[in-house]
Design an enzyme around this catalytic site. Structure first.
Site, PDB file in Angstrom:
ATOM      1  N   HIS A  61      13.530 -10.167  16.711  1.00  0.00           N
ATOM      2  CA  HIS A  61      12.908  -9.496  15.604  1.00  0.00           C
ATOM      3  C   HIS A  61      14.104  -8.740  15.043  1.00  0.00           C
ATOM      4  CE1 HIS A  61      10.749  -7.408  12.534  1.00  0.00           C
ATOM      5  NE2 HIS A  61      11.265  -6.372  12.980  1.00  0.00           N
ATOM      6  N   HIS A  89      17.839  -9.020  11.180  1.00  0.00           N
ATOM      7  CA  HIS A  89      16.829  -9.301  11.696  1.00  0.00           C
ATOM      8  C   HIS A  89      16.873 -10.834  11.565  1.00  0.00           C
ATOM      9  CE1 HIS A  89      15.186  -5.686  10.152  1.00  0.00           C
ATOM     10  NE2 HIS A  89      14.272  -5.613  10.974  1.00  0.00           N
ATOM     11  N   HIS A 109     -10.180  17.586  -4.169  1.00  0.00           N
ATOM     12  CA  HIS A 109     -10.094  16.754  -5.416  1.00  0.00           C
ATOM     13  C   HIS A 109      -8.925  17.287  -6.210  1.00  0.00           C
ATOM     14  CE1 HIS A 109     -13.183  13.906  -4.090  1.00  0.00           C
ATOM     15  NE2 HIS A 109     -13.286  13.320  -5.458  1.00  0.00           N
ATOM     16  N   ARG A 151      -8.707  17.193 -16.916  1.00  0.00           N
ATOM     17  CA  ARG A 151     -10.192  17.022 -17.229  1.00  0.00           C
ATOM     18  C   ARG A 151     -10.936  17.745 -18.072  1.00  0.00           C
ATOM     19  NH1 ARG A 151     -15.141  19.374 -14.690  1.00  0.00           N
ATOM     20  NH2 ARG A 151     -16.643  17.695 -15.030  1.00  0.00           N
ATOM     21  N   GLU A 153      -6.450   2.360  -5.048  1.00  0.00           N
ATOM     22  CA  GLU A 153      -5.399   2.999  -5.782  1.00  0.00           C
ATOM     23  C   GLU A 153      -4.115   2.271  -5.248  1.00  0.00           C
ATOM     24  OE1 GLU A 153      -7.857   4.329  -4.192  1.00  0.00           O
ATOM     25  OE2 GLU A 153      -8.841   5.536  -5.704  1.00  0.00           O
ATOM     26  N   SER A 167     -14.094   8.448 -16.360  1.00  0.00           N
ATOM     27  CA  SER A 167     -13.505   9.626 -16.319  1.00  0.00           C
ATOM     28  C   SER A 167     -11.842   9.894 -16.705  1.00  0.00           C
ATOM     29  CB  SER A 167     -13.557   9.986 -14.589  1.00  0.00           C
ATOM     30  OG  SER A 167     -14.768   9.566 -14.149  1.00  0.00           O
TER      31      SER A 167
HETATM   32  C1  TPP Z   1       5.242  -0.108   5.849  1.00  0.00           C
HETATM   33  C2  TPP Z   1       6.057  -0.533   6.874  1.00  0.00           C
HETATM   34  N1  TPP Z   1       5.810   0.016   8.057  1.00  0.00           N
HETATM   35  C3  TPP Z   1       6.804  -0.264   9.164  1.00  0.00           C
HETATM   36  C4  TPP Z   1       7.884  -0.980   8.738  1.00  0.00           C
HETATM   37  C5  TPP Z   1       8.846  -1.446   9.890  1.00  0.00           C
HETATM   38  N2  TPP Z   1       8.867  -2.682  10.293  1.00  0.00           N
HETATM   39  C6  TPP Z   1       9.599  -3.481  10.045  1.00  0.00           C
HETATM   40  S1  TPP Z   1       9.323  -5.033  10.362  1.00  0.00           S
HETATM   41  C7  TPP Z   1       8.232  -4.576  11.185  1.00  0.00           C
HETATM   42  C8  TPP Z   1       7.138  -5.451  12.113  1.00  0.00           C
HETATM   43  C9  TPP Z   1       7.544  -6.719  11.957  1.00  0.00           C
HETATM   44  O1  TPP Z   1       6.513  -7.676  12.481  1.00  0.00           O
HETATM   45  P1  TPP Z   1       6.242  -9.007  11.605  1.00  0.00           P
HETATM   46  O2  TPP Z   1       5.709  -8.445  10.125  1.00  0.00           O
HETATM   47  O3  TPP Z   1       5.307  -9.697  12.323  1.00  0.00           O
HETATM   48  O4  TPP Z   1       7.510  -9.603  11.249  1.00  0.00           O
HETATM   49  P2  TPP Z   1       8.412 -10.383  12.195  1.00  0.00           P
HETATM   50  O5  TPP Z   1       8.649  -9.764  13.547  1.00  0.00           O
HETATM   51  O6  TPP Z   1       7.755 -11.745  12.211  1.00  0.00           O
HETATM   52  O7  TPP Z   1       9.544 -10.571  11.694  1.00  0.00           O
HETATM   53  C10 TPP Z   1       7.986  -3.326  11.289  1.00  0.00           C
HETATM   54  C11 TPP Z   1       6.980  -2.502  12.072  1.00  0.00           C
HETATM   55  C12 TPP Z   1       7.888  -1.563   7.515  1.00  0.00           C
HETATM   56  N3  TPP Z   1       8.970  -2.184   7.181  1.00  0.00           N
HETATM   57  N4  TPP Z   1       6.947  -1.312   6.383  1.00  0.00           N
END
Ligand code: TPP
Length: 658
Positions: free
Chosen positions: A256, A21, A467, A514, A405, A378
């Site tokens: 990206h 990236h 649950h 429980r 959670e 609980s």
């Molecule tokens: C929980 C999760 N879902 C999906 C991804 C896959 N993923 C990596 S970067 C990204 C989107 C990036 O957008 P942004 O957060 O704005 O980062 P930027 O483009 O600015 O680098 C996704 C969907 C991940 N890393 N974690």
């Protein structure tokens, strides 16, 4: 020149790996420059310095930013490591990993997690400060800095954690929001149109905006402002441009998640006045500049060490306590008050035994702090002699995580990453599903939050199907480096806590009932300390067993009763209590073969959960009483009986095996 060097280094590394990236480090280099050269206190030669500022790159995919600054400021990473970005066994994997490279405070990658981990770190900082800081001795006054992205702020876990952080007034938490308007699919406007700053304002955060993410002075001024605001967490929204410097890819999703391309990288270099024919070049003045910044950290730590020395003279007892906790050791005599429960047929819910255990040892373990996701009564996890951690009292030991959670799991990780702190959190076992991402990350990081899951099976009764856990046990057992313990009775529960507190190298989940379960007679049967081997012979027969009965948790007492009745029918059985697969798998071959002799293949496993996985222990001549459908709402005993968890059914299935 410093900032552009990091942009180009990031683009080069991604290009060489041909994956990664590049755009986000290019966008964030000015923020990184300010953090590592002007703002943060850190010592590359001692990355563990207790009062260092923490840095979290919640958008871990942008890790070339972090790797660049760790290299430039003099951490234990060299240019070859940078060139090995994303390669096998490198220190520089595709997302930052705690434990692989000094200076990486937390493993990030699943968006939102790092954000929430920082909240846990900020809680831990405040707890340490409340407990150990004294007038004139601000031992712990470090900050938690983080960078988060659009993706981080879209994830629910960040909202949960931000809400908690605002409520708790965690003033040492400072996040830069990389507002670059781009995610993978394109413009953020495709799916994300809320006003983030207003949202955080309503959470109780201190908000600032910087219009130009390439303006280091403006970024520095905002961070300095945020540092002064110690009564609220801070969010600084910085407008940046993904792929800044790349003429054809700036401000597009193309910057990206893939290498810019050789030609485009050349254009970036030309754009910034660098030689397009050269890669991985750091000008001496840039390297010297950052290395000097890194060295300044040695002096900062020296000054702190001086302060600590004086503190130690004046507050010897506090210093002793802190040093012991920080070392990960437990104080002498911490086990003295561990309860022993007498045999009792009516018994006690293991959640209750857990509460008694916690309260018996809490006074001796000042860094054992935790709470529940609105389920303390609980789950029986309140420390009765101690106060709550509130926004007016950051020295309290009982946490009210709220019904959050997912964030609780991530916050516990942040707390566990702070040396000395032993965090625990509790909820119903079914909601472990809401916590799986942070549990998995704790296991990857090999850190040890303790998670208490109660209401562990269909035996919980009337709350019904939604649950009643079925697939959760095998789900958690499948996570590498997670220790799962499901004790059979009150005394095994005591040992579950003992093992959990002595454990290192991964999270621990203690799975509790429980409902009441009989307290097994330790004079008649084996001592519950056998739990530490994971499985042990609870009750044996005279002569070689014809059959082995295996159980965990609330099912074990059924086996003891069945054993008696089978004995009356002249059937020789052995009963194994098997509270933890992971502990058992660590035992020697001899030990395992002693428990499960090769020639005794008639084995019956009984567990109120999915049968998946038990085949390994019961052999192809054995049988399993488990659950392969969802539960039902009715009194617990009735549901258990209906699903086959009765002495009669155990006997019937045992006889069928023979
Ligand atoms: C929980 C999760 N879902 C999906 C991804 C896959 N993923 C990596 S970067 C990204 C989107 C990036 O957008 P942004 O957060 O704005 O980062 P930027 O483009 O600015 O680098 C996704 C969907 C991940 N890393 N974690």
């Amino acid at each position: 020149m410093c900032i552009n060097t990091v942009r180009i280094l990031s683009a080069d590394a991604v290009q060489k790996a041909n994956s990664g990236h590049p755009g986000t480090p290019m966008a964030l280099a000015a923020t990184g420059h300010i953090l590592w050269s002007e703002i943060m206190n850190y010592n590359p030669k001692n990355p563990d310095w207790a009062n260092r500022d923490r840095f979290i790159l919640s958008c871990g995919h942008a890790c070339m930013l972090q790797y660049s600054y760790l290299y430039l400021t003099g951490y234990d990473i060299n240019m070859d490591d940078i060139k090995s970005f994303r390669q096998l066994h490198s220190k520089t994997p595709g997302h930052p990993e705690y434990g692989l490279l000094d200076g990486i405070e937390v493993t990030t990658g699943p968006l939102g997690q790092g954000f929430a981990n920082g909240v846990g770190m900020a809680i831990a900082q405040q707890y340490l400060a409340s407990r150990y800081n004294k007038p004139g001795y601000k031992l712990f006054d470090y900050k938690i800095y983080g960078i988060c992205s659009d993706g981080d702020l879209m994830e629910g876990v960040a909202s949960e954690a931000a809400s908690l952080a605002g409520h708790l007034k965690l003033g040492h938490l400072i996040y830069v929001y990389d507002d670059n308007h781009i995610t993978i699919e394109g413009e953020t406007s495709l799916a994300f149109n809320e006003d983030v700053t207003e949202r955080f304002q309503s959470y109780g955060w201190h908000i600032q905006s910087v219009a130009d993410g390439n303006d280091p002075e403006a970024i520095a001024a905002a961070i300095i402002n945020a540092k002064k605001e110690t009564g609220r967490p801070s969010l600084i929204k910085v407008r940046t441009h993904i792929g800044f410097g790349s003429p054809n890819k700036v401000d597009t999703a193309a910057a990206h998640g893939s290498a810019l391309g050789k030609d485009e990288v050349r254009l970036v270099k030309e754009n910034f006045g660098f030689d397009p024919d050269k890669s991985f070049v750091i000008a001496d003045e840039v390297l010297n500049y950052y290395r000097e910044k890194g060295k300044a950290g040695i002096k900062k730590e020296d000054e702190w060490n001086g302060l600590y020395k004086k503190y130690k003279e004046r507050y010897a007892q506090e210093a002793r306590e802190y040093e012991l906790c920080e070392s990960g050791k437990l104080p002498e005599g911490w086990k003295d008050n561990l309860p022993v429960f007498k045999q009792d047929a009516k018994g006690m819910a293991t959640r209750k035994a857990s509460g008694k255990t916690l309260n018996a040892i809490a006074a001796k373990l000042p860094m054992l702090i935790g709470g529940a996701a609105d389920l303390a009564p609980s789950t029986d996890t309140n420390l009765n002699d101690f106060e709550s951690f509130t926004n007016e009292n950051h020295g309290g030991r009982n946490f009210h995580f709220g019904i959050r959670e997912h964030a609780m799991g991530a916050v516990l990780n942040g707390m566990a990453l702070t040396k000395g702190i032993i965090p625990y959190g509790a909820t119903f076992f079914i909601f472990s599903d809401y916590m799986r991402p942070p549990i998995r990350l704790a296991a990857i990081m090999k850190i040890r939050p303790i998670i208490v899951f109660t209401h562990d099976s269909i035996g919980l009764g009337e709350d019904g199907t939604t649950h009643q856990p079925v697939e959760q046990l095998i789900g958690l057992r499948s996570v590498p480096d997670l220790l799962v313990i499901r004790p059979a009775d009150a005394n095994e529960t005591v040992h579950a806590w003992r093992v959990a507190l002595e454990h290192s190298g991964g999270p621990v989940a203690i799975i509790l009932t429980r409902q009441e379960v009989p307290i097994i007679d330790q004079d008649k049967y084996a001592n519950a300390s056998g739990l530490e081997q994971g499985a042990y012979i609870l009750s044996d027969c005279v002569g070689e067993p014809q059959l082995i009965l295996i159980g965990t948790g609330s099912e074990v007492h059924l086996l003891l009763e069945a054993q008696e009745k089978l004995k009356a029918a002249s059937i020789r059985t052995r009963v194994i209590s098997f509270p933890s697969w992971e502990l058992f798998e660590k035992q020697s071959r001899e030990y395992k073969q002693n428990i499960f002799p090769k020639n005794i293949r008639k084995r019956l496993a009984v567990e109120a959960g999915s049968p998946i996985g038990w085949c390994k222990y019961v052999t192809d001549e054995g049988d399993i009483i488990g659950i392969t459908k969802f539960g039902e709402s009715a009194p617990g005993e009735e549901v258990m009986r209906e699903y086959g968890f009765s002495v009669e059914n155990v006997i019937e299935r045992a006889k069928a095996l023979l």
